[in-house]
Design a protein around this motif. Sequence first.
Motif, PDB file in Angstrom:
ATOM      1  N   SER A 226       0.621  -1.124   0.051  1.00  0.00           N
ATOM      2  CA  SER A 226      -0.098   0.197   0.203  1.00  0.00           C
ATOM      3  C   SER A 226       0.748   1.262   0.020  1.00  0.00           C
ATOM      4  N   CYS A 227       2.005   1.413   0.680  1.00  0.00           N
ATOM      5  CA  CYS A 227       2.849   2.236   0.802  1.00  0.00           C
ATOM      6  C   CYS A 227       3.375   2.597  -0.517  1.00  0.00           C
ATOM      7  N   SER A 228       3.851   1.621  -1.170  1.00  0.00           N
ATOM      8  CA  SER A 228       4.346   1.612  -2.672  1.00  0.00           C
ATOM      9  C   SER A 228       3.364   2.188  -3.685  1.00  0.00           C
ATOM     10  N   SER A 229       2.218   1.796  -3.507  1.00  0.00           N
ATOM     11  CA  SER A 229       1.017   2.220  -4.521  1.00  0.00           C
ATOM     12  C   SER A 229       0.858   3.612  -4.283  1.00  0.00           C
ATOM     13  N   ILE A 230       0.821   4.069  -3.106  1.00  0.00           N
ATOM     14  CA  ILE A 230       0.644   5.512  -2.718  1.00  0.00           C
ATOM     15  C   ILE A 230       1.727   6.485  -3.023  1.00  0.00           C
ATOM     16  N   LEU A 231       3.048   5.963  -2.709  1.00  0.00           N
ATOM     17  CA  LEU A 231       4.066   6.939  -3.403  1.00  0.00           C
ATOM     18  C   LEU A 231       4.527   6.588  -4.792  1.00  0.00           C
ATOM     19  N   TRP A 232       4.617   5.501  -5.235  1.00  0.00           N
ATOM     20  CA  TRP A 232       4.928   5.176  -6.804  1.00  0.00           C
ATOM     21  C   TRP A 232       3.643   4.791  -7.622  1.00  0.00           C
ATOM     22  N   ARG A 233       2.468   4.755  -7.320  1.00  0.00           N
ATOM     23  CA  ARG A 233       1.518   4.575  -7.758  1.00  0.00           C
ATOM     24  C   ARG A 233       1.780   3.043  -8.757  1.00  0.00           C
ATOM     25  N   SER A 234       2.655   2.020  -7.675  1.00  0.00           N
ATOM     26  CA  SER A 234       2.483   0.741  -8.330  1.00  0.00           C
ATOM     27  C   SER A 234       3.151  -0.136  -7.133  1.00  0.00           C
ATOM     28  N   TRP A 235       2.696  -1.266  -7.067  1.00  0.00           N
ATOM     29  CA  TRP A 235       3.374  -2.224  -6.153  1.00  0.00           C
ATOM     30  C   TRP A 235       4.647  -2.788  -6.361  1.00  0.00           C
ATOM     31  N   ASP A 236       5.209  -2.380  -7.482  1.00  0.00           N
ATOM     32  CA  ASP A 236       6.693  -2.638  -7.961  1.00  0.00           C
ATOM     33  C   ASP A 236       7.821  -2.238  -6.888  1.00  0.00           C
ATOM     34  N   TYR A 237       7.453  -1.238  -6.200  1.00  0.00           N
ATOM     35  CA  TYR A 237       8.482  -0.919  -5.125  1.00  0.00           C
ATOM     36  C   TYR A 237       8.213  -1.254  -3.691  1.00  0.00           C
ATOM     37  N   LYS A 238       7.469  -2.387  -3.501  1.00  0.00           N
ATOM     38  CA  LYS A 238       7.271  -2.874  -2.130  1.00  0.00           C
ATOM     39  C   LYS A 238       8.433  -3.179  -1.168  1.00  0.00           C
ATOM     40  N   GLU A 239       9.627  -3.823  -1.809  1.00  0.00           N
ATOM     41  CA  GLU A 239      10.624  -3.907  -1.281  1.00  0.00           C
ATOM     42  C   GLU A 239      11.393  -2.526  -0.902  1.00  0.00           C
ATOM     43  N   GLN A 240      11.597  -1.636  -1.522  1.00  0.00           N
ATOM     44  CA  GLN A 240      11.966  -0.315  -1.198  1.00  0.00           C
ATOM     45  C   GLN A 240      11.147   0.168  -0.094  1.00  0.00           C
ATOM     46  N   ALA A 241       9.811   0.192   0.093  1.00  0.00           N
ATOM     47  CA  ALA A 241       8.819   0.516   0.949  1.00  0.00           C
ATOM     48  C   ALA A 241       9.083  -0.165   2.277  1.00  0.00           C
ATOM     49  N   ALA A 242       9.421  -1.318   2.175  1.00  0.00           N
ATOM     50  CA  ALA A 242       9.465  -2.108   3.549  1.00  0.00           C
ATOM     51  C   ALA A 242      10.628  -1.757   4.329  1.00  0.00           C
ATOM     52  N   GLU A 243      11.778  -1.540   3.323  1.00  0.00           N
ATOM     53  CA  GLU A 243      13.210  -1.120   3.892  1.00  0.00           C
ATOM     54  C   GLU A 243      12.913   0.430   4.709  1.00  0.00           C
ATOM     55  N   ALA A 244      11.826   1.399   3.831  1.00  0.00           N
ATOM     56  CA  ALA A 244      11.947   2.827   4.476  1.00  0.00           C
ATOM     57  C   ALA A 244      10.982   2.839   5.682  1.00  0.00           C
ATOM     58  N   LEU A 245       9.996   1.680   5.660  1.00  0.00           N
ATOM     59  CA  LEU A 245       8.903   1.859   6.959  1.00  0.00           C
ATOM     60  C   LEU A 245       9.660   1.313   8.271  1.00  0.00           C
ATOM     61  N   LYS A 246      10.639   0.462   7.974  1.00  0.00           N
ATOM     62  CA  LYS A 246      11.467  -0.216   9.331  1.00  0.00           C
ATOM     63  C   LYS A 246      10.226  -0.605   9.911  1.00  0.00           C
ATOM     64  N   LEU A 247       9.791  -1.866   9.767  1.00  0.00           N
ATOM     65  CA  LEU A 247       8.604  -2.225  10.218  1.00  0.00           C
ATOM     66  C   LEU A 247       8.877  -3.730  10.997  1.00  0.00           C
ATOM     67  N   THR A 248      10.192  -4.214  10.827  1.00  0.00           N
ATOM     68  CA  THR A 248      10.368  -5.357  11.729  1.00  0.00           C
ATOM     69  C   THR A 248      10.514  -5.544  13.278  1.00  0.00           C
ATOM     70  N   ALA A 249      10.504  -6.497  14.002  1.00  0.00           N
ATOM     71  CA  ALA A 249      10.712  -6.560  15.327  1.00  0.00           C
ATOM     72  C   ALA A 249      11.647  -5.985  15.697  1.00  0.00           C
ATOM     73  N   THR A 250      12.848  -6.178  15.102  1.00  0.00           N
ATOM     74  CA  THR A 250      14.215  -5.418  15.562  1.00  0.00           C
ATOM     75  C   THR A 250      14.059  -3.948  15.321  1.00  0.00           C
ATOM     76  N   ASP A 251      13.542  -3.241  14.513  1.00  0.00           N
ATOM     77  CA  ASP A 251      13.350  -1.947  14.268  1.00  0.00           C
ATOM     78  C   ASP A 251      12.393  -1.461  15.351  1.00  0.00           C
ATOM     79  N   MET A 252      11.107  -2.075  15.531  1.00  0.00           N
ATOM     80  CA  MET A 252      10.318  -1.695  16.445  1.00  0.00           C
ATOM     81  C   MET A 252      11.078  -1.634  17.983  1.00  0.00           C
TER      82      MET A 252
END
Length: 315
Positions: A226-252
């Motif tokens: 969803s982050c990728s679709s909002i920022l880049w209007r495509s799901w193709d950048y979901k990996e970059q979005a995941a890195e930017a969101l910092k959403l893992t347990a270690t990040d949290m």
Amino acid sequence: MLLEFEQPIVELEGKLAEMKQLAESSRVDVTEDVKSLEKKIQKLKEETYKNLTRWQRVQLSRHPERPYTLDYIYNITDDFVEIHGDRTVKDDKAMVGGFGTINGQTVMLVGQQKGRNTKQRQMRNFGMANPEGYRKALRLFKMAEKFNKPIVTLIDTPGAYPGFEAEERGQGEAIARNIKEMFMLKVPVICIIIGEGASGGAIGIAIGDKVLMLENSWYSVISPESCSSILWRSWDYKEQAAEALKLTATDMQGFGLIDGIIEEPLGGAHRDSDWMFNTVKDRILKEIASLQKLSTEELINQRIDKFSNMGEVVE
């Protein structure tokens, strides 16, 4: 189900199986070769799962064989009794809950439930609760408070259901009320993110004295797609979005947004579900024992202070 980054491991395991089969059929001694290959596979597994990207952890959190909420509940309790309905609209199958006994300790367990097949996924609405699901959860929280029993929530949702009917029945209000009421609960509350923890759908049952995450779960205001679709209007950048969101347990944990990480078996919770159930069970009992030493006033004040101190405010 095989994930893309697991392909090299599977290929080596296939070669190992062929080697063992060859040894049986030809009676050739390949003991040393088998041991060498087994060591190589183990090393590759450790390196692979130790260095997963954030997107790969998201993929593991969604693995179809991963234990879901009811799997945990039925395996860690002795006599779970499910309670249905919000007494207003209907029984939301995406949100489940009821009383259960863990080693003699009665606990109220509440969480989102996904489905294993197409029929179950439709019935459970893919783990996306409607307002009545959150109102059912609140009813169960209040019931636990009435009988002075600890609460355990198990979070695994791609988000609250965003449909027209859900908004019409007050989705935002239901989640907001849960957040408000959970701050003031007079019993210990332990929240565990076992898979996906997306947006308000997750936080609607995630205000607790202890908030924990499984090693390969994620927790964020929005999914990578969803982050990728909002920022880049495509799901193709979901990996970059995941890195930017910092959403893992270690990040949290690094951000101070959770209180601890529960280790998973090598390769994910689905690789050894019995071990995972016992680990979660032991952690729940440990946290309950610790929290029961606090007075009601201490519980509420510490809970409020913990969440109030999150983030940075600039005036």
